[in-house]
Design a protein around this motif. Structure first.
Motif, PDB file in Angstrom:
ATOM      1  N   PHE A 134      79.090  48.271  75.054  1.00 23.48           N
ATOM      2  CA  PHE A 134      79.448  49.405  74.218  1.00 23.48           C
ATOM      3  C   PHE A 134      78.198  49.958  73.554  1.00 23.48           C
ATOM      4  O   PHE A 134      77.415  49.228  72.988  1.00 23.48           O
ATOM      5  N   GLY A 135      78.016  51.261  73.662  1.00 20.57           N
ATOM      6  CA  GLY A 135      76.887  51.883  72.976  1.00 20.57           C
ATOM      7  C   GLY A 135      75.594  51.834  73.765  1.00 20.57           C
ATOM      8  O   GLY A 135      74.619  52.471  73.412  1.00 20.57           O
ATOM      9  N   LYS A 136      75.577  51.052  74.874  1.00 20.49           N
ATOM     10  CA  LYS A 136      74.363  51.015  75.682  1.00 20.49           C
ATOM     11  C   LYS A 136      74.574  51.876  76.927  1.00 20.49           C
ATOM     12  O   LYS A 136      75.669  51.935  77.472  1.00 20.49           O
ATOM     13  N   ALA A 138      74.941  54.880  77.365  1.00 18.64           N
ATOM     14  CA  ALA A 138      76.062  55.803  77.233  1.00 18.64           C
ATOM     15  C   ALA A 138      75.890  56.997  78.154  1.00 18.64           C
ATOM     16  O   ALA A 138      76.840  57.457  78.788  1.00 18.64           O
TER      17      ALA A 138
ATOM     18  N   GLN B 199      86.845  53.181  77.630  1.00 17.47           N
ATOM     19  CA  GLN B 199      85.640  52.815  76.895  1.00 17.47           C
ATOM     20  C   GLN B 199      84.789  54.060  76.632  1.00 17.47           C
ATOM     21  O   GLN B 199      84.275  54.242  75.528  1.00 17.47           O
ATOM     22  N   GLN B 203      83.464  55.648  73.131  1.00 16.90           N
ATOM     23  CA  GLN B 203      82.029  55.878  73.019  1.00 16.90           C
ATOM     24  C   GLN B 203      81.757  57.299  72.540  1.00 16.90           C
ATOM     25  O   GLN B 203      80.977  57.527  71.638  1.00 16.90           O
ATOM     26  N   GLU B 245      77.914  50.954  68.707  1.00 17.69           N
ATOM     27  CA  GLU B 245      78.575  49.647  68.664  1.00 17.69           C
ATOM     28  C   GLU B 245      78.797  49.186  67.223  1.00 17.69           C
ATOM     29  O   GLU B 245      79.778  48.518  66.919  1.00 17.69           O
TER      30      GLU B 245
END
Lengths: 150, 322
Positions: A134-136, A138, B199, B203, B245
């Motif tokens: 998550f968050g990588k 993106a 997801q 995001q 995150e």
């Protein structure tokens, strides 16, 4: 098996940690993807441990405690069972495959069973592959999705 | 007698024994209501009621000492928050007076804004707003526009099962006795999408989050206030680092801490300044709680919350085969 993945195990001190030890003493070969965190009881497990671990980059989380009715503190694993079932069911909505998380019961004498659990779960996580963090990446992910829709 | 007058009369009757009564008043423009705190008969004139009374006033109950005598005006959904607070013994039953009324629903201000902007009107400069029957009429910058209410109700009102307060000391007006179906279709529809898309959705949504914690502050059941684990350094659940995150971690904390407690008043989502649909996470948990334990939060003050209880043999939890 493919490249080693990172699987975190949360084990209760009284049963499953002992069970893992028994498996070691009995020299049952196991995959080495699992890193174990020892806790006093499966009731100690905050569902957030699981969520933080999975969003923090682990590819899988395994929780193991005493069999129901066998808890060292009588009822810790009964509470844990309800909470862990809730996390397991929560994972799909945030886009994480529920197969990356399992909870089970292994007693201190069940070295053989511990081997089966670790093998089975490691296989299951390997089938899913490395986790998309998550968050990588993106941007890469968005591009990939856009391409799949085109 | 219109409901508002009846409500004023009911409050006037109980006011002498109360320190404060919390209700809704006119906001900064015609399109907004804001909480008012009534301490004297003269304040009663400030009271208003209608589809713009969106705030859940139960949120304020835990901000007073337990010993204060407080009156609170509640919609059906807000009354469930009161019940939940009672169940958790966060407020004293004898120190709270609940004023209920038959709630027809409230509007979603974002929907109102979007709909009227589509008609070329400026929703930021509304000078007059009226809700009559099933039409909503706004006047802004000399222009008037009208829209059917059906397009403007908040989502939670379209699936509302509790129009009448589930708990009340004073109930004004006729009970509506109406119930919509809620089979958690929105959750099911979201979960029908592929995992990667879900997801990517969060995001994208969470990238807009500005970490203002308005969702937490508006939530009637987020009662830790300054002790919130999202802001402690030890343990450091959410770090000071920027990043999606970290922002999402807070939402997972919020959803987990509300599992089996959330009454779906939708304040988190309404208070969000960037419109992230975070109620979905809480509804997901509620859906599972309902399925597993046949339990809805905020109905019975004497009920035992499912995550604080257990059965030796669980009926619906399937012990996994390995």
């Amino acid at each position: 098996m493919s490249k080693e993945l990172r699987i975190i195990g949360f084990l209760c001190n009284w049963c499953s940690y002992g069970g893992a030890d028994t498996a070691g003493v009995g020299r049952f070969t196991q995959p080495t993807d699992l890193r174990i965190v020892r806790l006093p009881c499966s009731g100690r497990i905050d569902p957030l441990f699981v969520l933080k671990t999975l969003t923090g980059g682990a590819d899988g989380v395994l929780v193991s405690g005493c069999h129901p009715r066998d808890c060292h503190y009588s009822e810790g694993n009964f509470y844990a069972r309800r909470r862990l079932e809730m996390v397991k069911r929560f994972l799909p909505v945030i886009g994480i495959d529920p197969g990356r998380f399992e909870y089970t019961w292994v007693s201190a004498s069940e070295g053989q069973r511990w081997q089966t659990v670790v093998r089975g779960f490691t296989e299951q996580v390997h089938a899913l592959g490395p986790i998309q963090r998550f968050g990588k990446d993106a941007a890469a992910m968005a591009a990939q999705l856009a391409a799949s829709h085109a | 007698m219109p409901i508002l007058d009846e409500l004023k009369a009911a409050i006037a009757k109980r006011l002498p024994e109360l320190d404060v009564v919390i209700g809704w008043g006119k906001g900064f423009d015609a399109l907004h209501h804001t909480p008012v705190f009534i301490t004297s008969e003269a304040d009663l004139d400030k009271l208003v009621l209608g589809p713009l009374s969106v705030q859940n006033l139960a949120t304020y109950l835990t901000r007073y000492p337990k010993t204060k005598k407080i009156g609170v005006v509640v919609k059906g959904c807000d009354s469930r928050s009161v019940v939940q607070l009672l169940q958790e013994k966060l407020i004293n039953r004898e120190n709270v007076v609940v004023f209920g009324f038959p709630c027809e629903g409230v509007v979603d201000l974002e929907k109102v804004k979007r709909a009227f902007e589509d008609q070329g009107m400026e929703a930021a400069r509304v000078s007059e707003a009226s809700f009559q029957g099933d039409r909503c009429t706004l006047t802004s910058g000399g222009k008037a526009g009208s829209l059917p209410m059906a397009d403007l109700w908040a989502d939670k009102c379209n699936r509302c099962q509790y129009h009448d307060a589930v708990i009340s000391d004073e109930f004004v007006g006729q009970r509506l006795e109406r119930k919509a179906e809620d089979a958690y279709a929105d959750v099911a529809a979201f979960e029908a999408k592929p995992l990667a898309e879900r997801q990517a959705f969060w995001q994208e949504q969470m990238s807009r989050c500005i970490r203002c914690y308005a969702c937490r502050n508006a939530c009637p059941l987020c009662v830790c206030r300054d002790q919130c684990i999202a802001q402690t350094r030890e343990p450091n659940w959410v770090s000071q680092r920027t990043g999606v995150e970290e922002k999402f971690m807070f939402q997972m904390i919020h959803a987990s801490h509300l599992a089996g407690r959330c009454t779906e008043c939708g304040e988190c989502e309404r208070a969000c300044p960037v419109g992230i649909p975070i109620l979905l996470l809480k509804r997901k948990n509620n859906k599972e709680i309902l399925e597993l334990f046949d339990y809805r939060a905020g109905i019975d003050p004497e009920a035992k919350p499912p995550l604080l209880a257990f059965k030796v043999e669980e009926e619906k939890i399937n012990e996994r085969g390995w």
